[in-house]
Design an enzyme around this catalytic site. Structure first.
Site, PDB file in Angstrom:
ATOM      1  N   ASP A 104       0.873  -1.169   0.000  1.00 46.15           N
ATOM      2  CA  ASP A 104       0.000   0.000   0.000  1.00 46.15           C
ATOM      3  C   ASP A 104       0.912   1.220   0.000  1.00 46.15           C
ATOM      4  O   ASP A 104       1.911   1.245   0.715  1.00 46.15           O
ATOM      5  CB  ASP A 104      -0.893  -0.008   1.253  1.00 46.15           C
ATOM      6  CG  ASP A 104      -1.967   1.076   1.255  1.00 46.15           C
ATOM      7  OD1 ASP A 104      -1.629   2.248   0.965  1.00 46.15           O
ATOM      8  OD2 ASP A 104      -3.123   0.774   1.585  1.00 46.15           O
ATOM      9  N   LEU A 137       0.574   4.001   1.323  1.00 40.94           N
ATOM     10  CA  LEU A 137       0.666   4.683   2.617  1.00 40.94           C
ATOM     11  C   LEU A 137       1.765   4.102   3.487  1.00 40.94           C
ATOM     12  O   LEU A 137       2.155   4.708   4.477  1.00 40.94           O
ATOM     13  CB  LEU A 137      -0.671   4.585   3.378  1.00 40.94           C
ATOM     14  CG  LEU A 137      -1.789   5.530   2.958  1.00 40.94           C
ATOM     15  CD1 LEU A 137      -2.865   5.568   4.036  1.00 40.94           C
ATOM     16  CD2 LEU A 137      -1.278   6.934   2.678  1.00 40.94           C
ATOM     17  N   SER A 138       2.272   2.934   3.130  1.00 42.13           N
ATOM     18  CA  SER A 138       3.297   2.257   3.924  1.00 42.13           C
ATOM     19  C   SER A 138       4.686   2.545   3.357  1.00 42.13           C
ATOM     20  O   SER A 138       5.024   2.043   2.280  1.00 42.13           O
ATOM     21  CB  SER A 138       3.043   0.740   3.923  1.00 42.13           C
ATOM     22  OG  SER A 138       4.197   0.039   4.347  1.00 42.13           O
ATOM     23  N   PRO A 139       5.508   3.339   4.065  1.00 40.15           N
ATOM     24  CA  PRO A 139       6.864   3.597   3.569  1.00 40.15           C
ATOM     25  C   PRO A 139       7.735   2.345   3.570  1.00 40.15           C
ATOM     26  O   PRO A 139       8.629   2.197   2.743  1.00 40.15           O
ATOM     27  CB  PRO A 139       7.398   4.664   4.534  1.00 40.15           C
ATOM     28  CG  PRO A 139       6.606   4.459   5.790  1.00 40.15           C
ATOM     29  CD  PRO A 139       5.246   4.026   5.336  1.00 40.15           C
ATOM     30  N   SER A 157       6.643  -0.541   2.801  1.00 40.57           N
ATOM     31  CA  SER A 157       6.288  -1.207   1.537  1.00 40.57           C
ATOM     32  C   SER A 157       7.123  -0.654   0.393  1.00 40.57           C
ATOM     33  O   SER A 157       7.539  -1.404  -0.503  1.00 40.57           O
ATOM     34  CB  SER A 157       4.801  -1.006   1.229  1.00 40.57           C
ATOM     35  OG  SER A 157       3.976  -1.766   2.070  1.00 40.57           O
TER      36      SER A 157
END
Length: 214
Positions: A13, A15-17, A19
């Site tokens: 996602d 929004l997940s750094p 990731s």
């Protein structure tokens, strides 16, 4: 004829750094290791609800650690992560539903652009304004109109449910399909272990001869 590439699924996602870190490292290794990398846009909010987990930034001590951790990891991985000035508005209030539906639509209609468009969205959230990733205005408009269709909504829901079935409680999640075994690895710091499972050589987050500049 060489051995058949092993399938790796990366559930992520924007929004997940963390990731983003896993995404960039696996993209660097996809032509070095004998793997077939499948990018899986996923809704982190759905995973957190299903697992009963909380975003790290909602816990004060973790939030403080997060900034320091990401600053160091950004340097080590050569990924330009910077906290948004309006962090709580961008990350916690707006969420990522529209962005992840958009990436789902890209995967369904223009899969060859998914890597570049995913990177662009991470850039917009966590770094700087990005380029257009090779997508025409007509293509972008068409995909934006498709974001609210049942097909896109259902596909994002199915991908998120698939991650949950693998045992996901956050993102990123990398799923390695090896012969008769499936391994779920959580986080961006398990890629050395992934190399061990694959029987491949780990050369750090920036392997030699790879242009890591973003």
């Amino acid at each position: 004829m060489g051995p058949v590439p092993r399938t790796l699924e990366l559930f992520y996602d924007v929004l997940s750094p963390y990731s983003w870190l896993a995404f960039e490292v696996l993209c660097r290794y996809k032509n070095i290791w004998n793997i077939s990398l499948q990018l899986q846009p996923t809704l982190i909010g759905g995973i957190l609800r299903e697992s009963g987990n909380q975003p790290p930034a909602m816990l004060p001590h973790k939030a403080v650690y997060l900034r320091s951790d990401l600053r160091l990891l950004s340097q080590h991985h050569q990924v330009p992560i910077h906290f948004p000035k309006d962090f709580f508005s961008v990350i916690l209030k707006k969420g990522s539903l529209t962005a992840m539906r958009f990436l789902t639509a890209v995967k369904m209609e223009h899969p060859e652009l998914l890597e570049k468009v995913s990177r662009e969205l991470w850039m917009r959230v966590w770094s700087r304004a990005a380029e257009k990733a090779g997508m025409s205005m007509e293509q972008a408009q068409e995909l934006l109109e498709w974001v609210s269709t049942p097909q896109v909504k259902n596909q994002l829901k199915e991908t998120t449910e698939a991650a949950c079935k693998y045992g996901a409680f956050g993102l990123p999640v990398t799923v390695a399909h090896l012969q008769d075994e499936t391994h779920m690895l959580f986080g961006s710091d398990r890629l050395e272990l992934l190399a061990h499972l694959l029987g491949e050589k780990w050369m750090g987050p920036v392997p030699p001869a790879v242009n890591a500049k973003l």
